[in-house]
Scaffold this motif. Structure first.
Motif, short mmCIF file in Angstrom:
data_model
loop_
_atom_site.label_atom_id
_atom_site.label_comp_id
_atom_site.label_asym_id
_atom_site.label_seq_id
_atom_site.Cartn_x
_atom_site.Cartn_y
_atom_site.Cartn_z
N TYR A 70 -13.51 -50.55 35.12
CA TYR A 70 -13.15 -51.62 36.05
C TYR A 70 -12.24 -51.10 37.16
O TYR A 70 -12.42 -51.46 38.33
CB TYR A 70 -12.43 -52.74 35.29
CG TYR A 70 -13.19 -53.32 34.14
CD1 TYR A 70 -14.58 -53.30 34.12
CD2 TYR A 70 -12.53 -53.87 33.04
CE1 TYR A 70 -15.29 -53.82 33.04
CE2 TYR A 70 -13.23 -54.39 31.97
CZ TYR A 70 -14.60 -54.37 31.97
OH TYR A 70 -15.30 -54.87 30.91
N SER A 74 -14.10 -50.95 40.72
CA SER A 74 -13.67 -52.00 41.65
C SER A 74 -12.88 -51.41 42.81
O SER A 74 -13.03 -51.85 43.96
CB SER A 74 -12.83 -53.04 40.92
OG SER A 74 -11.64 -52.47 40.39
N ALA A 78 -14.04 -51.78 46.63
CA ALA A 78 -13.11 -52.45 47.56
C ALA A 78 -12.76 -51.56 48.74
O ALA A 78 -12.69 -52.04 49.88
CB ALA A 78 -11.85 -52.86 46.81
N VAL A 136 -16.02 -56.24 36.96
CA VAL A 136 -15.99 -55.37 38.14
C VAL A 136 -16.06 -56.21 39.41
O VAL A 136 -15.37 -55.94 40.40
CB VAL A 136 -17.14 -54.35 38.10
CG1 VAL A 136 -17.23 -53.59 39.41
CG2 VAL A 136 -16.95 -53.38 36.95
N TYR A 139 -12.58 -58.02 40.05
CA TYR A 139 -11.56 -57.05 40.43
C TYR A 139 -11.83 -56.47 41.81
O TYR A 139 -10.89 -56.20 42.57
CB TYR A 139 -11.48 -55.94 39.39
CG TYR A 139 -10.80 -56.34 38.11
CD1 TYR A 139 -9.59 -57.03 38.13
CD2 TYR A 139 -11.35 -56.04 36.87
CE1 TYR A 139 -8.96 -57.41 36.96
CE2 TYR A 139 -10.72 -56.40 35.69
CZ TYR A 139 -9.53 -57.09 35.74
OH TYR A 139 -8.90 -57.45 34.58
N SER A 140 -13.10 -56.27 42.16
CA SER A 140 -13.44 -55.78 43.50
C SER A 140 -13.05 -56.79 44.56
O SER A 140 -12.47 -56.45 45.60
CB SER A 140 -14.93 -55.47 43.58
OG SER A 140 -15.31 -54.50 42.64
N THR A 200 -5.48 -52.88 38.88
CA THR A 200 -6.51 -53.31 37.93
C THR A 200 -6.20 -52.81 36.53
O THR A 200 -6.41 -53.53 35.55
CB THR A 200 -7.89 -52.81 38.39
OG1 THR A 200 -8.17 -53.29 39.70
CG2 THR A 200 -8.98 -53.28 37.45
#
Length: 268
Positions: A70, A74, A78, A136, A139-140, A200
């Motif tokens: 994750y 992510s 991002a 994912v 969190y992204s 994260t």
């Protein structure tokens, strides 16, 4: 005299911050069956046993792998999205760039608790709940605004002459992004990646809200379960698991601390 006072103050603050860490290490080394209260000095060396118990009971190893997936996934998504958005807002001739900046950056202005109820309902109504790709995804989405803030601030310092020279040479927007501005913003992107990776990794809120299965649950949610459902194992086991969970973030920070410093310089 002033220098001595400053150094003494810095030492005092450092000791104050190190004291909880010292207590965690000492009590994580304490055997679970010998623990009767917080220890201030090493009385036993059962750290390996405590870690083994934590890994076997709460499946900490799987939770660490989930969290790494994750955090890295992510943060990477991002940063790429943030770089594209930053290039569009700063370099490309879009209308109302300030409005676009605030529309994207507004994602960091609201407390995360505001998103819990609608996210839980939306995830429960779809196939995203208790899935790795669902974790994912959230969190992204949460990482994009701050990553955009860091990368965008760096691109505002890029000279306009580079864009004009590239356009004179016949370079398109995609070529300018890949060959000129993306390499220039590499330091800011790495800093944003590290910030979001750590954020994260340390998240508990969405981990306990949007996941339940051991093969999906992130590390902090596993530690919370260890502290709740398996609290009978004793504080040394929980502290030992927490100590192991903190090692990757400490190593990452110490290895790339110059990128953190550069990121702080880029943010007003």
């Amino acid at each position: 005299m002033a220098r001595r006072l400053r150094n003494a103050l810095l030492v005092a603050v450092a000791l104050l911050w190190l004291l909880p860490t010292y207590l965690v290490v000492v009590n994580a080394f304490t055997a679970a069956d010998e623990y009767v209260g917080p220890r201030w000095w090493f009385t036993s060396f059962a750290l390996a046993e405590n870690i083994s118990t934590a890994f076997a009971t709460a499946d900490i190893g799987q939770a660490m792998w989930n969290t790494f997936l994750y955090s890295a996934g992510s943060a990477l998504i991002a940063v790429v999205v943030a770089a594209l958005a930053s290039f569009a807002v700063v370099i490309m001739p879009v209308r109302r760039p300030v409005l676009w900046f605030w529309l994207i950056y507004a994602g960091t202005l609201l407390p995360l608790q505001v998103f819990l109820s609608p996210l839980f309902n939306a995830y429960a109504a779809t196939s995203l709940y208790d899935t790795q790709y669902g974790m994912v995804l959230i969190y992204s989405a949460l990482a994009v605004p701050f990553a955009f803030f860091v990368v965008r601030n760096y691109l505002t310092t890029a000279p306009k002459e580079m864009r004009e020279a590239a356009q004179l040479d016949g370079a398109g927007w995609f070529t300018m992004f890949l060959r000129i501005h993306l390499p220039l913003a590499r330091g800011a992107m790495v800093a944003a990646f590290l910030f979001q990776f750590l954020a994260t990794w340390n998240d508990l809120l969405f981990g306990i809200t949007l996941s339940t299965s051991p093969n999906v649950r992130p590390l902090m949610a596993a530690l919370a379960e260890l502290n709740g459902q398996y609290s009978g194992l004793g504080p040394p086991v929980i502290l030992a698991a927490g100590l192991v969970a903190s090692i990757p973030t400490v190593v990452l920070f110490l290895s790339f601390q110059r990128f953190f410093v550069n990121a702080l310089r880029l943010t007003p």
